[in-house]
Design a protein around this motif. Structure first.
Motif, PDB file in Angstrom:
ATOM      1  N   PRO A 148       0.823  -1.227   0.000  1.00 47.91           N
ATOM      2  CA  PRO A 148       0.000   0.000   0.000  1.00 47.91           C
ATOM      3  C   PRO A 148       0.851   1.269   0.000  1.00 47.91           C
ATOM      4  O   PRO A 148       1.988   1.275   0.486  1.00 47.91           O
ATOM      5  CB  PRO A 148      -0.798  -0.132   1.307  1.00 47.91           C
ATOM      6  N   ALA A 149       0.290   2.330  -0.529  1.00 46.49           N
ATOM      7  CA  ALA A 149       0.941   3.635  -0.471  1.00 46.49           C
ATOM      8  C   ALA A 149       1.163   4.039   0.984  1.00 46.49           C
ATOM      9  O   ALA A 149       0.294   3.801   1.836  1.00 46.49           O
ATOM     10  CB  ALA A 149       0.080   4.677  -1.175  1.00 46.49           C
ATOM     11  N   PHE A 158      19.068   0.661   3.282  1.00 43.63           N
ATOM     12  CA  PHE A 158      18.157   1.787   3.072  1.00 43.63           C
ATOM     13  C   PHE A 158      16.818   1.568   3.779  1.00 43.63           C
ATOM     14  O   PHE A 158      16.412   0.448   4.068  1.00 43.63           O
ATOM     15  CB  PHE A 158      17.884   1.983   1.580  1.00 43.63           C
ATOM     16  N   THR A 159      16.130   2.684   4.009  1.00 42.76           N
ATOM     17  CA  THR A 159      14.728   2.650   4.370  1.00 42.76           C
ATOM     18  C   THR A 159      13.973   3.435   3.304  1.00 42.76           C
ATOM     19  O   THR A 159      14.568   4.218   2.565  1.00 42.76           O
ATOM     20  CB  THR A 159      14.488   3.234   5.780  1.00 42.76           C
ATOM     21  N   CYS A 160      12.666   3.215   3.216  1.00 39.73           N
ATOM     22  CA  CYS A 160      11.905   3.878   2.155  1.00 39.73           C
ATOM     23  C   CYS A 160      10.446   4.033   2.583  1.00 39.73           C
ATOM     24  O   CYS A 160      10.015   3.493   3.609  1.00 39.73           O
ATOM     25  CB  CYS A 160      11.963   3.057   0.860  1.00 39.73           C
ATOM     26  N   ILE A 161       9.725   4.791   1.779  1.00 37.42           N
ATOM     27  CA  ILE A 161       8.270   4.923   1.922  1.00 37.42           C
ATOM     28  C   ILE A 161       7.673   4.715   0.532  1.00 37.42           C
ATOM     29  O   ILE A 161       8.041   5.436  -0.414  1.00 37.42           O
ATOM     30  CB  ILE A 161       7.887   6.318   2.447  1.00 37.42           C
ATOM     31  N   TYR A 162       6.799   3.743   0.397  1.00 33.33           N
ATOM     32  CA  TYR A 162       6.188   3.501  -0.907  1.00 33.33           C
ATOM     33  C   TYR A 162       5.261   4.668  -1.250  1.00 33.33           C
ATOM     34  O   TYR A 162       4.332   4.976  -0.484  1.00 33.33           O
ATOM     35  CB  TYR A 162       5.404   2.189  -0.891  1.00 33.33           C
ATOM     36  N   PRO A 163       5.492   5.342  -2.387  1.00 35.21           N
ATOM     37  CA  PRO A 163       4.677   6.519  -2.722  1.00 35.21           C
ATOM     38  C   PRO A 163       3.293   6.173  -3.245  1.00 35.21           C
ATOM     39  O   PRO A 163       2.403   7.013  -3.248  1.00 35.21           O
ATOM     40  CB  PRO A 163       5.509   7.210  -3.814  1.00 35.21           C
ATOM     41  N   ARG A 164       3.107   4.950  -3.715  1.00 37.08           N
ATOM     42  CA  ARG A 164       1.816   4.525  -4.253  1.00 37.08           C
ATOM     43  C   ARG A 164       1.713   3.019  -4.128  1.00 37.08           C
ATOM     44  O   ARG A 164       2.704   2.339  -3.892  1.00 37.08           O
ATOM     45  CB  ARG A 164       1.680   4.929  -5.719  1.00 37.08           C
ATOM     46  N   GLN A 165       0.509   2.501  -4.282  1.00 36.61           N
ATOM     47  CA  GLN A 165       0.361   1.045  -4.233  1.00 36.61           C
ATOM     48  C   GLN A 165       1.123   0.422  -5.398  1.00 36.61           C
ATOM     49  O   GLN A 165       0.979   0.865  -6.546  1.00 36.61           O
ATOM     50  CB  GLN A 165      -1.118   0.663  -4.323  1.00 36.61           C
ATOM     51  N   SER A 166       1.928  -0.573  -5.081  1.00 37.98           N
ATOM     52  CA  SER A 166       2.751  -1.194  -6.119  1.00 37.98           C
ATOM     53  C   SER A 166       3.275  -2.527  -5.602  1.00 37.98           C
ATOM     54  O   SER A 166       3.203  -2.810  -4.403  1.00 37.98           O
ATOM     55  CB  SER A 166       3.930  -0.277  -6.469  1.00 37.98           C
TER      56      SER A 166
END
Length: 204
Positions: A148-149, A158-166
């Motif tokens: 989910p976004a 690294f760390t990240c934040i998913y910008p959109r559902q993918s």
């Protein structure tokens, strides 16, 4: 440092590591050379797009070569705070794999000082460096078909934040309501290379 030709209006600079890339990127951002139109950092390279009406590849290469590829330094006192609910489906497994408790995973994720290293994978997706070494984990062996976004995740260094559902194979440890990609915003991406970031735990 190795300088490579990349098309008619670009110069690709290959460096030893990510810290050198960020150091050179910061140097050129703070004291830019004439004619630079855009810079695109990656894990080991910095792509510089230039305006040939203002400068030449040779001039730019000489100017860049004279810069010292120092280790990046970041001012984290003005870091962007990202609120995170630590409820990700992989939080417990992350704790198990790292030998930590879930509380310690959250503590180490929130206490680190982060810098956006580079973008990739999808619009608004930022690879954020600075992850605590104890949280370095490989991507999941079987990626999810839907993430989910707003999912907050870790993988490798690294760390990240998913910008959109993918689809995605990172380890999901939480989520944030902060929007990473918004076409009504200029620029649409919230996290650009060089941006200092902090994660702050919230309950909802």
């Amino acid at each position: 440092m190795r300088l490579l030709t990349a098309g008619s209006r670009s110069l690709l600079i290959e460096l030893e590591n990510l810290e050198q890339v960020l150091g050179l990127h910061n140097s050129l951002r703070d004291q830019p050379e004439a004619g630079i139109v855009e810079m695109v950092p990656a894990a080991h390279t910095l792509l510089i797009v230039f305006d040939p009406a203002i400068t030449t590849r040779k001039t730019l290469a000489q100017a860049v070569s004279s810069r010292k590829a120092t280790t990046a330094r970041h001012a984290h006192q003005d870091a962007l705070e990202i609120p995170v609910v630590y409820d990700g489906p992989d939080l417990a497994e992350t704790a198990q794999l790292t030998g930590l408790t879930t509380r310690e995973v959250i503590q180490r994720h929130t206490e680190a000082a982060y810098t956006v290293a580079f973008g990739g994978f999808a619009p608004g997706f930022a690879y954020i460096s600075g992850l605590d070494p104890l949280l370095h984990l490989p991507r999941r062996s079987v990626p999810r078909t839907q993430v989910p976004a707003g999912a907050v995740a870790i993988a490798d260094r690294f760390t990240c934040i998913y910008p959109r559902q993918s689809p995605g194979g990172w380890n999901l440890i939480g989520h944030t309501p902060t929007v990473m990609w918004d076409l009504s915003r200029t620029p649409p991406a919230l996290l650009l290379p060089g941006r200092a970031v902090r994660f702050v735990q919230v309950s909802k």
